[in-house]
Design an enzyme around this catalytic site. Sequence first.
Site, PDB file in Angstrom:
ATOM      1  N   ARG A  24       0.841  -1.218   0.000  1.00 29.48           N
ATOM      2  CA  ARG A  24       0.000   0.000   0.000  1.00 29.48           C
ATOM      3  C   ARG A  24       0.871   1.261   0.000  1.00 29.48           C
ATOM      4  NH1 ARG A  24      -1.588   3.069   4.470  1.00 29.48           N
ATOM      5  NH2 ARG A  24      -3.596   4.156   4.307  1.00 29.48           N
ATOM      6  N   VAL A  26       4.059   1.662  -0.848  1.00 29.58           N
ATOM      7  CA  VAL A  26       4.829   1.849  -2.087  1.00 29.58           C
ATOM      8  C   VAL A  26       3.901   2.361  -3.189  1.00 29.58           C
ATOM      9  CG1 VAL A  26       6.051   0.611  -3.933  1.00 29.58           C
ATOM     10  CG2 VAL A  26       6.594   0.117  -1.528  1.00 29.58           C
ATOM     11  N   ARG A  75       8.812 -18.949  -3.899  1.00 31.15           N
ATOM     12  CA  ARG A  75      10.283 -19.039  -3.874  1.00 31.15           C
ATOM     13  C   ARG A  75      10.656 -19.575  -5.251  1.00 31.15           C
ATOM     14  NH1 ARG A  75      11.332 -18.571   1.710  1.00 31.15           N
ATOM     15  NH2 ARG A  75       9.862 -19.657   3.055  1.00 31.15           N
ATOM     16  N   ILE A 130       9.742 -12.469   8.831  1.00 24.90           N
ATOM     17  CA  ILE A 130       9.513 -12.589  10.272  1.00 24.90           C
ATOM     18  C   ILE A 130      10.817 -12.856  11.026  1.00 24.90           C
ATOM     19  CG2 ILE A 130       7.147 -13.427   9.987  1.00 24.90           C
ATOM     20  CD1 ILE A 130       8.261 -16.267  10.747  1.00 24.90           C
ATOM     21  N   ASP A 131      11.865 -13.296  10.299  1.00 22.42           N
ATOM     22  CA  ASP A 131      13.085 -13.791  10.960  1.00 22.42           C
ATOM     23  C   ASP A 131      13.964 -12.674  11.548  1.00 22.42           C
ATOM     24  OD1 ASP A 131      12.272 -16.288  10.097  1.00 22.42           O
ATOM     25  OD2 ASP A 131      13.536 -16.241   8.309  1.00 22.42           O
ATOM     26  N   ALA A 190       9.785 -17.205  29.736  1.00 22.97           N
ATOM     27  CA  ALA A 190      10.196 -18.617  29.631  1.00 22.97           C
ATOM     28  C   ALA A 190      11.443 -18.853  30.484  1.00 22.97           C
ATOM     29  CB  ALA A 190      10.471 -18.975  28.175  1.00 22.97           C
TER      30      ALA A 190
HETATM   31  O1  F6P Z   1      11.928 -17.066   6.340  1.00 24.47           O
HETATM   32  C1  F6P Z   1      10.677 -17.152   6.905  1.00 24.47           C
HETATM   33  C2  F6P Z   1      10.378 -18.560   7.348  1.00 24.47           C
HETATM   34  O2  F6P Z   1       9.113 -18.561   7.981  1.00 24.47           O
HETATM   35  C3  F6P Z   1      11.432 -19.201   8.248  1.00 24.47           C
HETATM   36  O3  F6P Z   1      11.342 -18.768   9.571  1.00 24.47           O
HETATM   37  C4  F6P Z   1      11.138 -20.651   8.035  1.00 24.47           C
HETATM   38  O4  F6P Z   1      12.299 -21.430   8.255  1.00 24.47           O
HETATM   39  C5  F6P Z   1      10.718 -20.733   6.601  1.00 24.47           C
HETATM   40  O5  F6P Z   1      10.302 -19.427   6.234  1.00 24.47           O
HETATM   41  C6  F6P Z   1       9.609 -21.699   6.315  1.00 24.47           C
HETATM   42  O6  F6P Z   1       9.378 -21.702   4.948  1.00 24.47           O
HETATM   43  P1  F6P Z   1       8.154 -22.440   4.242  1.00 24.47           P
HETATM   44  O7  F6P Z   1       6.920 -21.625   4.458  1.00 24.47           O
HETATM   45  O8  F6P Z   1       8.539 -22.501   2.812  1.00 24.47           O
HETATM   46  O9  F6P Z   1       8.018 -23.774   4.883  1.00 24.47           O
END
Ligand code: F6P
Length: 325
Positions: A24, A26, A75, A130-131, A190
């Site tokens: 949105r 961009v 991908r 998310i990483d 935790a």
């Molecule tokens: O890079 C984001 C991510 O969610 C990683 O944390 C995880 O290892 C991977 O993608 C999982 O990928 P997929 O959805 O292809 O299983």
Amino acid sequence: MARIKTIGILTSGGDAPGMNAAIRAVTRSAIANDMRVVAVYRGYEGLINGEVREFHTEDVSGIIGRGGTILKTARSKEFQTAEGRKKAYKVMKKHAIDALIVIGGNGSLTGARLFAEEYDVPCIGLPGTIDNDLSGTDLTIGYDTTLNTIMECVDKIRDTANSHERIFFVEVMGRDAGFLAQNSAIAAGAEAAIIPEDSTGADQLEKFIGRGIRKSKSSSIVVVSESPKCGAMYYAERVRKEYPEYDVRVSILGHLQRGGSPSANDRILASRMGLAAIRALIDGQRNVMIGIRNDEMVYVPFSQAVKSDKPLKQDLIDVLNTLSI
Ligand code: F6P
């Protein structure tokens, strides 16, 4: 350099909450600066196959709060080949796309970097993963939402762990990075986190057990970074064998971590970064990722952004260990 009249935009790799907010931002920033916007579906795969459509400001209405990506994602194996990138370039020429904005993680920005090296196409990246594992930026789009999702899940697991007086190993995503595991462990109170960045070389399970489980605690939660060999299952099996006195369970949170409505922080980050991406193009930037450092937008060369050595602050390990006694 000729004025950029048309930009292409795509999302690639694993989806992340906040990608829609970035699309949105961009789109609207480009239109506000008299640029045409061509939306590319299914990441680089769609670029190769010509899955494109012009976007107007109303195409991005009502999406800021939606998880996932309206552009779909993939991908692409083909884009990893020179032949695939050549096809993608031809599609860009055909649709008069002068510059490309890629929202994605490490693999996606590596693709953009290669593409920009081979063809005279300005590419700007937005860190969408998310990483939180891209270098040169304090935060990535999606990280905050996922951190909150994990925290909520661990809070819930705590209820049942307490009732049954169990040890839970909770496995979270992050690919090769422990940001999600370490910080969700702190946020959810935790007892330990097992992360790839622990540089001591010591056995992390031994360290956790060695710290002693307080008698008055009726449960323990260990957040474990995903790993093909040493995930939550591996540690749970070890406890069953080496410490049979404990009642152990595993919870692998999986893809629920990637879904859901983006947090306010992710929506704001994505909005700022989307505007910064268009400003970057106007400023003549190319082949950089937009990052955030000390609350300022910065340009990070792709070569730096995709280095997989983003440091995790070691004091976070102390925070967790000290507060979980
Ligand atoms: O890079 C984001 C991510 O969610 C990683 O944390 C995880 O290892 C991977 O993608 C999982 O990928 P997929 O959805 O292809 O299983």
